[in-house]
Design an enzyme around this catalytic site. Structure first.
Site, PDB file in Angstrom:
ATOM      1  N   ASP A   1      61.255  73.827 -39.561  1.00 50.19           N
ATOM      2  CA  ASP A   1      61.622  73.735 -38.015  1.00 50.19           C
ATOM      3  C   ASP A   1      62.992  73.030 -37.968  1.00 50.19           C
ATOM      4  OD1 ASP A   1      58.721  74.240 -37.907  1.00 50.19           O
ATOM      5  OD2 ASP A   1      58.137  72.305 -37.091  1.00 50.19           O
TER       6      ASP A   1
ATOM      7  N   ASP B   1      63.874  69.121 -38.817  1.00 52.14           N
ATOM      8  CA  ASP B   1      64.541  69.014 -37.741  1.00 52.14           C
ATOM      9  C   ASP B   1      66.240  68.794 -37.843  1.00 52.14           C
ATOM     10  OD1 ASP B   1      61.953  69.461 -36.581  1.00 52.14           O
ATOM     11  OD2 ASP B   1      61.725  67.478 -35.551  1.00 52.14           O
TER      12      ASP B   1
END
Length: 298
Positions: free
Chosen positions: A183, A162
C-alpha cells in the site's frame, strides 16, 4: 481506521508537454544547508523556518550531500520553495517514526517529510522512512504531500508500508523512484507520474501491493496505468476487493511479462483512445501552466 483511497493518477512512461507557454520564474534567494558547516544552516528545517511566511517569491534551499537525520515540515505559509539536493543517491532526509510508536504517532505524523505548502518543488533528493517494517507491519510514511501545485523531479521515496502519501492537490512526479512493500502509494491527489520507477520489495510476511484503493462508491475515479513496463508475472498488476469495495484499475498499452491481462478481474475497465486523451495531456493536472511557471530545472 485507515482511509487509503487511491488518487486519480497516471503512471506513465510517455513524455508529456505543457499546453501553454509561460515564462519560468526566477530564484529570488538561495539558502545553503550543509552538515559540515559550509552553508547557512546545518539543518533543513532551520532553513525552511528562516523563510518569511506568505511571500510569493521563490527561495531555493540547496542541500549539500549527506544524510540529514531529521523530520522536515513545510508549513502552508512556506510556499514558493525549491528544495534541491546534490543527487538522490547522495542527499537524503531520513527518520524512523511509525504508526503507533511509543510517542503516539499515527500514520500522518510518522512521516519523515511533510509538505502543506502550494507551489513547492523538490529535486534530486531522497525522502526515507528508516523504520524496519519487516519487524512489524505498520504504516511508516516517507513523504506526505498536502499542497497543490507540487512537483518532484528525480527524487526517491523509500519506505516499507505507506511510503508516499500523495494526499491532496495536483502533483507531478518525473523520473522518481518509489519503493515499498504494501500500500505504499496512496492518497486523494490528482497526479501524473512520468517515467518513474515503482519497486516492490519482497516480504515474507505479506505480498507486495503498490496501492490500496477504497472507493466510497462505484462512480469514483480510479487509477490509470499507461504504457508501463511491468515486471515478472508474480509482480504483475492485480486487482482485489478491499473493505467490500471494488478497486478500479484501468490499464492501457502496458508491456512486460506482468502486463498479461488474462488473470485480471472481469470488472476491470479498458479505456478507449478518446477516453485516454485527457489523461495523456499535461492539462489533466495543469490547465493554466503552473509547471512552466515554476523555476526551471538546472
Amino acid at each position: 481506521m485507515r482511509w487509503l483511497v487511491l488518487f486519480l493518477s497516471v503512471f506513465s512512461s510517455i513524455s508529456l508537454r505543457a499546453p501553454v507557454a509561460i515564462a519560468a520564474a526566477s530564484i529570488a534567494r538561495t539558502i545553503v544547508v550543509d552538515l559540515k558547516g559550509g552553508g547557512d544552516f546545518k539543518s533543513i528545517q532551520q532553513a525552511i523556518d528562516s523563510i518569511p511566511d506568505n511571500i510569493n517569491k521563490w527561495t531555493k534551499i540547496h542541500v549539500a550531500a549527506g544524510v540529514y537525520r531529521e523530520k522536515v515540515n513545510v508549513r502552508s505559509t512556506k510556499s514558493y520553495i525549491v528544495l534541491e539536493g546534490d543527487g538522490a543517491q547522495t542527499t537524503s532526509i531520513e527518520w524512523g517514526d511509525y504508526d503507533g510508536d511509543s510517542s503516539g504517532h499515527n500514520t500522518e505524523t510518522s512521516a519523515t517529510f511533510t509538505s502543506y505548502a502550494s507551489n513547492f518543488v523538490a529535486k534530486r533528493i531522497t525522502f526515507k522512512n528508516t523504520y524496519n517494517g519487516f519487524a512489524k507491519l505498520t504504516p511508516a510514511v516517507a513523504a506526505w504531500i498536502f499542497g497543490d501545485k507540487s512537483a518532484f523531479y528525480y527524487c526517491s521515496f523509500t519506505g516499507f508500508q505507506d511510503t508516499l502519501a500523495d494526499t491532496l492537490g495536483r502533483h507531478y512526479f518525473k523520473g522518481c523512484y518509489i519503493e515499498g512493500v504494501t500500500d505504499f502509494v496512496f492518497g486523494y491527489g490528482q497526479s501524473i507520474y512520468e517515467r518513474c520507477k515503482i519497486s516492490t520489495v519482497k516480504s515474507l510476511q505479506k505480498p507486495g501491493f503498490v496501492t490500496a484503493q477504497g472507493r466510497n462508491n462505484a462512480t469514483m475515479p480510479g487509477t490509470i496505468v499507461l504504457r508501463v513496463q511491468v515486471g515478472a508475472p508474480s509482480q504483475g498488476l492485480k486487482q482485489l476487493t478491499w473493505e467490500g469495495m471494488e478497486t478500479l484499475l484501468e490499464e492501457s498499452g502496458c508491456t512486460g511479462p506482468g502486463s498479461d491481462l488474462s488473470g485480471r478481474v472481469k470488472w476491470e475497465k479498458q479505456l478507449s483512445d478518446d477516453e485516454l486523451k485527457k489523461f495523456i495531456d499535461i492539462s489533466y493536472i495543469d490547465g493554466e501552466g503552473w509547471l512552466e511557471a515554476q523555476p526551471p530545472l538546472d
